[in-house]
Design a protein around this motif. Structure first.
Motif, mmCIF file in Angstrom:
data_model
loop_
_atom_site.group_PDB
_atom_site.id
_atom_site.type_symbol
_atom_site.label_atom_id
_atom_site.label_comp_id
_atom_site.label_asym_id
_atom_site.label_seq_id
_atom_site.Cartn_x
_atom_site.Cartn_y
_atom_site.Cartn_z
ATOM 1 N N TRP A 6 0.766 -1.401 -0.060
ATOM 2 C CA TRP A 6 -0.112 0.040 -0.063
ATOM 3 C C TRP A 6 1.011 1.324 0.039
ATOM 4 N N LEU A 7 2.065 1.072 0.208
ATOM 5 C CA LEU A 7 3.088 2.292 0.307
ATOM 6 C C LEU A 7 4.145 2.114 -1.028
ATOM 7 N N LEU A 8 3.648 1.257 -2.021
ATOM 8 C CA LEU A 8 4.529 0.867 -2.980
ATOM 9 C C LEU A 8 5.207 1.969 -3.921
ATOM 10 N N SER A 9 4.477 3.146 -4.035
ATOM 11 C CA SER A 9 4.730 4.266 -5.001
ATOM 12 C C SER A 9 5.062 5.520 -4.056
ATOM 13 N N SER A 10 5.931 6.388 -4.767
ATOM 14 C CA SER A 10 6.373 7.579 -3.863
ATOM 15 C C SER A 10 5.149 8.436 -3.915
ATOM 16 N N GLN A 11 4.055 8.159 -4.807
ATOM 17 C CA GLN A 11 2.991 8.773 -4.550
ATOM 18 C C GLN A 11 1.938 8.462 -3.643
ATOM 19 N N ASP A 12 2.296 7.101 -3.075
ATOM 20 C CA ASP A 12 1.445 6.797 -1.804
ATOM 21 C C ASP A 12 1.907 7.392 -0.385
ATOM 22 N N ASP A 13 1.071 8.006 0.095
ATOM 23 C CA ASP A 13 1.539 8.921 1.347
ATOM 24 C C ASP A 13 0.450 8.504 2.497
ATOM 25 N N ASN A 14 0.828 8.526 3.868
ATOM 26 C CA ASN A 14 0.117 8.632 4.855
ATOM 27 C C ASN A 14 0.577 9.172 6.025
ATOM 28 N N TRP A 15 -0.194 9.272 7.253
ATOM 29 C CA TRP A 15 0.357 9.914 8.503
ATOM 30 C C TRP A 15 1.626 9.061 9.074
ATOM 31 N N ARG A 16 1.332 7.616 8.847
ATOM 32 C CA ARG A 16 2.460 6.805 9.495
ATOM 33 C C ARG A 16 3.929 6.973 9.102
ATOM 34 N N VAL A 17 4.129 7.685 7.734
ATOM 35 C CA VAL A 17 5.487 7.738 7.500
ATOM 36 C C VAL A 17 6.212 9.003 8.159
ATOM 37 N N ASP A 18 5.325 9.660 8.793
ATOM 38 C CA ASP A 18 5.885 10.994 9.503
ATOM 39 C C ASP A 18 6.234 10.798 11.191
ATOM 40 N N GLU A 19 7.452 10.752 11.218
ATOM 41 C CA GLU A 19 8.079 10.152 12.609
ATOM 42 C C GLU A 19 7.317 10.941 13.848
ATOM 43 N N ALA A 20 7.022 12.318 13.517
ATOM 44 C CA ALA A 20 6.124 13.148 14.502
ATOM 45 C C ALA A 20 4.909 12.269 15.073
ATOM 46 N N LEU A 21 3.988 11.566 13.975
ATOM 47 C CA LEU A 21 2.963 10.868 14.292
ATOM 48 C C LEU A 21 3.073 9.613 14.612
ATOM 49 N N GLY A 22 4.039 8.730 13.575
ATOM 50 C CA GLY A 22 3.994 7.281 13.761
ATOM 51 C C GLY A 22 5.129 6.829 14.619
ATOM 52 N N GLY A 23 6.007 7.824 14.971
ATOM 53 C CA GLY A 23 7.186 7.060 15.817
ATOM 54 C C GLY A 23 8.354 7.049 14.975
ATOM 55 N N PRO A 24 9.523 6.670 15.377
ATOM 56 C CA PRO A 24 10.660 6.438 14.614
ATOM 57 C C PRO A 24 10.777 5.052 13.713
ATOM 58 N N SER A 25 9.895 4.184 14.188
ATOM 59 C CA SER A 25 9.858 2.891 13.390
ATOM 60 C C SER A 25 8.345 2.687 12.769
ATOM 61 N N ARG A 26 8.448 2.559 11.596
ATOM 62 C CA ARG A 26 7.053 2.355 10.675
ATOM 63 C C ARG A 26 6.771 0.875 10.508
ATOM 64 N N ALA A 27 7.207 0.409 9.197
ATOM 65 C CA ALA A 27 6.894 -0.915 8.901
ATOM 66 C C ALA A 27 7.203 -1.910 9.845
ATOM 67 N N PHE A 28 8.333 -2.070 10.715
ATOM 68 C CA PHE A 28 8.462 -2.854 11.667
ATOM 69 C C PHE A 28 7.442 -2.837 12.720
ATOM 70 N N ALA A 29 7.400 -1.383 13.522
ATOM 71 C CA ALA A 29 6.410 -1.149 14.668
ATOM 72 C C ALA A 29 5.108 -1.490 14.123
ATOM 73 N N ASP A 30 4.813 -1.187 13.021
ATOM 74 C CA ASP A 30 3.346 -1.440 12.477
ATOM 75 C C ASP A 30 2.881 -2.733 12.164
ATOM 76 N N ILE A 31 3.810 -3.510 11.277
ATOM 77 C CA ILE A 31 3.270 -4.803 11.112
ATOM 78 C C ILE A 31 4.423 -5.778 11.377
ATOM 79 N N GLY A 32 5.571 -5.514 11.449
ATOM 80 C CA GLY A 32 6.627 -6.543 12.205
ATOM 81 C C GLY A 32 6.274 -6.980 13.556
ATOM 82 N N SER A 33 5.570 -6.009 14.310
ATOM 83 C CA SER A 33 5.219 -6.275 15.896
ATOM 84 C C SER A 33 4.354 -7.427 15.818
ATOM 85 N N HIS A 34 3.399 -7.509 14.849
ATOM 86 C CA HIS A 34 2.519 -8.613 14.581
ATOM 87 C C HIS A 34 2.890 -10.014 14.284
ATOM 88 N N LEU A 35 4.013 -9.811 13.297
ATOM 89 C CA LEU A 35 4.556 -11.231 13.033
ATOM 90 C C LEU A 35 5.400 -11.680 14.291
#
Length: 369
Positions: free
Chosen positions: A164-193
């Motif tokens: 869902w973030l494959l293109s540079s045109q894909d954007d979301n608040w989660r990429v922003d460290e101020a909102l999502g925190g310093p880790s994104r992919a791992f904190a978001d879905i790696g935590s589930h794994l």
């Protein structure tokens, strides 16, 4: 679902912070277990009004303080950007409310520990929805590991892949460290794994080495992005198993591939969340596919099979089962086996921070027990 108040029974009444996608998932689960979505507050009065109308979340409060002052609210669901979780969860616990907080519980181990300690002192139910634990075939896998059917576990392979973030045109608040925190992919879905691996194996990752990549430093509205798009991890468990993980939000064609393969000295297991009705079982003399059938599963798995065999169960069903156990804990004070609590949220933050340190320092990282 009801809770006991002296000799009276009353329906659990839920308040929601945030009115986006996850509030919709939570509210459907609350209704499925006969709770009442009673109130919502959001980033603005207008946003709260929209959420109350669109999702049927009851009264729209114009501030968190006002909602927490409502004595009829039993539990607060936190479905807001990651960096707000600590403040909101602490306020809810201090107001005497049970809490269900989206992951990551916090964006630092220090804050996650603060919340875990606060929840422990409060005596309230404080849960994190690691809901993939509630797929029946995951419980079947856990039962097969615990009863020794795999023999000694040797290796683990895990993937959590999205596009869902494959293109540079894909954007979301989660990429922003101020909102999502310093880790994104791992904190978001790696935590589930990681939660799923440790839950199924009843074992813990002891040390790890990681690489991360930020594929797009700029997206449509966000610039100078530092949060990772993908992560690769090599790890060893306390029980001696060796494992590899791949986590990516830029994997073409993968919508929500949560894949887990565990190999022992006797048997191997494979679970794929995109096809959650089956569990692949491999042995030297052949393999088979075990289909979800309550009559053929371990009791811990059959308990979570809410539909007859042949009627597919999926993500929302797993979420509903999580909510049933969380609300059971609220009502009875007894925590059902496998309910993920704030301590599990803290564990996930420890792992996320270890991945960040390892990728930054090119080093092996030991994980707190």
């Amino acid at each position: 679902m009801t809770i006991t108040d002296g000799t009276k029974l009353k329906t659990v009444r839920a308040g929601f912070i945030g009115g986006g996608f996850m509030s919709g998932v939570h509210s459907r689960a609350v209704r499925a277990v006969l709770g009442t979505p009673a109130a919502v507050c959001s980033s603005s009065p207008a946003s709260a009004e929209r959420a109350a109308d669109a999702l049927g979340l009851g009264a729209a409060y114009h501030s968190l303080d006002a909602m927490l002052a409502d004595e009829s609210i039993d539990v607060v669901h936190i479905c807001t950007p990651n960096t707000t979780h600590v403040r909101f969860a602490a306020a809810a616990l201090e107001a005497g409310k049970h809490v269900i907080c989206e992951k990551p519980l916090a964006t630092s181990a220090e804050d996650a520990l603060f919340l875990t300690d606060l929840a422990g002192r409060s005596g309230l139910v404080a849960a994190v929805p690691f809901v993939y634990r509630f797929h029946p075939m995951i419980r079947e896998a856990r039962a097969r590991v615990s009863t020794g059917q795999l023999g000694t576990v040797l290796n683990v392979q895990g993937e959590y892949l999205q596009d869902w973030l494959l293109s540079s045109q894909d954007d979301n608040w989660r990429v922003d460290e101020a909102l999502g925190g310093p880790s994104r992919a791992f904190a978001d879905i790696g935590s589930h794994l990681c939660d799923l691996i440790e839950f199924v194996m009843d074992d813990r990752i002891m040390r790890l080495s990681a690489l991360t990549r930020t594929v797009f430093g700029e997206r449509t509205t966000h610039k100078a992005i530092r949060t990772e798009d993908l992560a690769a991890v090599l790890f060893e468990t306390r029980g001696g198993a060796v494992g590899t993980l791949m986590v990516s939000q830029v994997a073409p064609g993968r919508k929500n591939r949560l894949f887990l393969s565990i190999s022992g000295t006797v048997e191997s297991l494979v679970f794929d969340q995109e096809q959650p009705e089956t569990l692949w079982i491999g042995r030297r003399d052949g393999s088979r596919t075990l289909v979800r059938d309550p009559d053929a599963l371990h009791p811990s798995a059959a308990r979570l099979s809410t539909l007859p065999a042949g009627h597919p169960e999926g993500y929302q069903d797993a979420f509903n089962s999580f909510m049933r156990d969380a609300y059971t804990a609220i009502g009875s004070g007894a925590v059902p086996e496998g309910l993920p609590l704030f301590a599990d949220g803290l564990r996930a933050v420890h792992l996320s921070e270890a991945v960040q340190r390892s990728a930054r320092d090119r080093s092996w990282q030991q994980i707190p027990a």
